[in-house]
Scaffold this motif. Sequence first.
Motif, mmCIF file in Angstrom:
data_model
loop_
_atom_site.group_PDB
_atom_site.id
_atom_site.type_symbol
_atom_site.label_atom_id
_atom_site.label_comp_id
_atom_site.label_asym_id
_atom_site.label_seq_id
_atom_site.Cartn_x
_atom_site.Cartn_y
_atom_site.Cartn_z
ATOM 1 N N TYR A 1 0.829 -1.208 0.000
ATOM 2 C CA TYR A 1 0.000 0.000 0.000
ATOM 3 C C TYR A 1 0.866 1.262 0.000
ATOM 4 O O TYR A 1 0.573 2.220 -0.702
ATOM 5 C CB TYR A 1 -0.932 -0.010 1.210
ATOM 6 C CG TYR A 1 -1.827 1.197 1.285
ATOM 7 C CD1 TYR A 1 -2.928 1.307 0.452
ATOM 8 C CD2 TYR A 1 -1.554 2.240 2.164
ATOM 9 C CE1 TYR A 1 -3.750 2.422 0.501
ATOM 10 C CE2 TYR A 1 -2.368 3.355 2.214
ATOM 11 C CZ TYR A 1 -3.468 3.436 1.386
ATOM 12 O OH TYR A 1 -4.270 4.545 1.432
ATOM 13 N N ARG A 2 1.945 1.258 0.748
ATOM 14 C CA ARG A 2 2.805 2.437 0.887
ATOM 15 C C ARG A 2 3.759 2.630 -0.290
ATOM 16 O O ARG A 2 4.315 3.717 -0.464
ATOM 17 C CB ARG A 2 3.613 2.333 2.173
ATOM 18 C CG ARG A 2 2.732 2.401 3.421
ATOM 19 C CD ARG A 2 3.536 2.444 4.698
ATOM 20 N NE ARG A 2 4.375 3.629 4.701
ATOM 21 C CZ ARG A 2 5.649 3.640 5.117
ATOM 22 N NH1 ARG A 2 6.206 2.542 5.576
ATOM 23 N NH2 ARG A 2 6.351 4.751 5.079
ATOM 24 N N LEU A 3 3.957 1.623 -1.108
ATOM 25 C CA LEU A 3 4.958 1.654 -2.167
ATOM 26 C C LEU A 3 4.804 2.849 -3.104
ATOM 27 O O LEU A 3 5.767 3.567 -3.368
ATOM 28 C CB LEU A 3 4.942 0.346 -2.967
ATOM 29 C CG LEU A 3 5.921 0.266 -4.139
ATOM 30 C CD1 LEU A 3 7.356 0.428 -3.673
ATOM 31 C CD2 LEU A 3 5.736 -1.067 -4.859
ATOM 32 N N GLY A 4 3.608 3.087 -3.608
ATOM 33 C CA GLY A 4 3.400 4.181 -4.555
ATOM 34 C C GLY A 4 3.746 5.538 -3.958
ATOM 35 O O GLY A 4 4.396 6.366 -4.600
ATOM 36 N N GLU A 5 3.329 5.770 -2.728
ATOM 37 C CA GLU A 5 3.628 7.047 -2.072
ATOM 38 C C GLU A 5 5.123 7.207 -1.840
ATOM 39 O O GLU A 5 5.680 8.292 -2.004
ATOM 40 C CB GLU A 5 2.870 7.169 -0.748
ATOM 41 C CG GLU A 5 3.158 8.448 0.002
ATOM 42 C CD GLU A 5 2.876 9.722 -0.798
ATOM 43 O OE1 GLU A 5 3.599 10.719 -0.574
ATOM 44 O OE2 GLU A 5 1.953 9.737 -1.625
ATOM 45 N N ILE A 6 5.784 6.134 -1.480
ATOM 46 C CA ILE A 6 7.223 6.214 -1.233
ATOM 47 C C ILE A 6 7.980 6.429 -2.542
ATOM 48 O O ILE A 6 8.985 7.150 -2.567
ATOM 49 C CB ILE A 6 7.704 4.982 -0.445
ATOM 50 C CG1 ILE A 6 7.114 5.067 0.972
ATOM 51 C CG2 ILE A 6 9.215 4.894 -0.398
ATOM 52 C CD1 ILE A 6 7.335 3.854 1.832
ATOM 53 N N GLU A 7 7.496 5.876 -3.644
ATOM 54 C CA GLU A 7 8.109 6.157 -4.952
ATOM 55 C C GLU A 7 8.000 7.650 -5.263
ATOM 56 O O GLU A 7 8.961 8.272 -5.713
ATOM 57 C CB GLU A 7 7.414 5.362 -6.061
ATOM 58 C CG GLU A 7 7.768 3.914 -6.115
ATOM 59 C CD GLU A 7 6.996 3.176 -7.197
ATOM 60 O OE1 GLU A 7 7.641 2.436 -7.947
ATOM 61 O OE2 GLU A 7 5.763 3.337 -7.292
#
Length: 151
Positions: A123-129
């Motif tokens: 879930y957090r991957l896109g925001e961290i990218e």
Amino acid sequence: MKTLFILLISCITSLSALAQRDEGRRFDMEKFEAAKIAFLTQRLDISPEQATEFWPIYNQFDEKRKGVHMELRKAMHQKTENISPEKATELINKKFELQQELLDIEKKFSKQVLEVLSPVQVYRLGEIEREFLRHLYRSTRDGGRREPDGS
């Protein structure tokens, strides 16, 4: 913990090197990718065991995503002067097809990566990218320097 510290130092060093590159030199994709790997690994708290399975899946996904984004940019950056209604309709349809393809790629990736990472990590991957790109942009824009007031 030691591994995460090393990855964090590597990320900071790589970002600093990217930010300080000469304007006349080409963008160093290897340094960019190394910084991205370190940043995502550290921020998502990816374990070494997860990393061995995650990165091949992510790299394949990222290549497919980049390819579709390039096609989408080509389709959307066509000259619109004197464009026929038929061509405009064709471009509209092409845009939606490519956006659907991106969505399909994202869904397949999420399904695959949920076997490796926790749902929270996925879930957090896109925001961290996006956070990585903002951080890189700011570092490059500021020449790798931050003002004393933190801005």
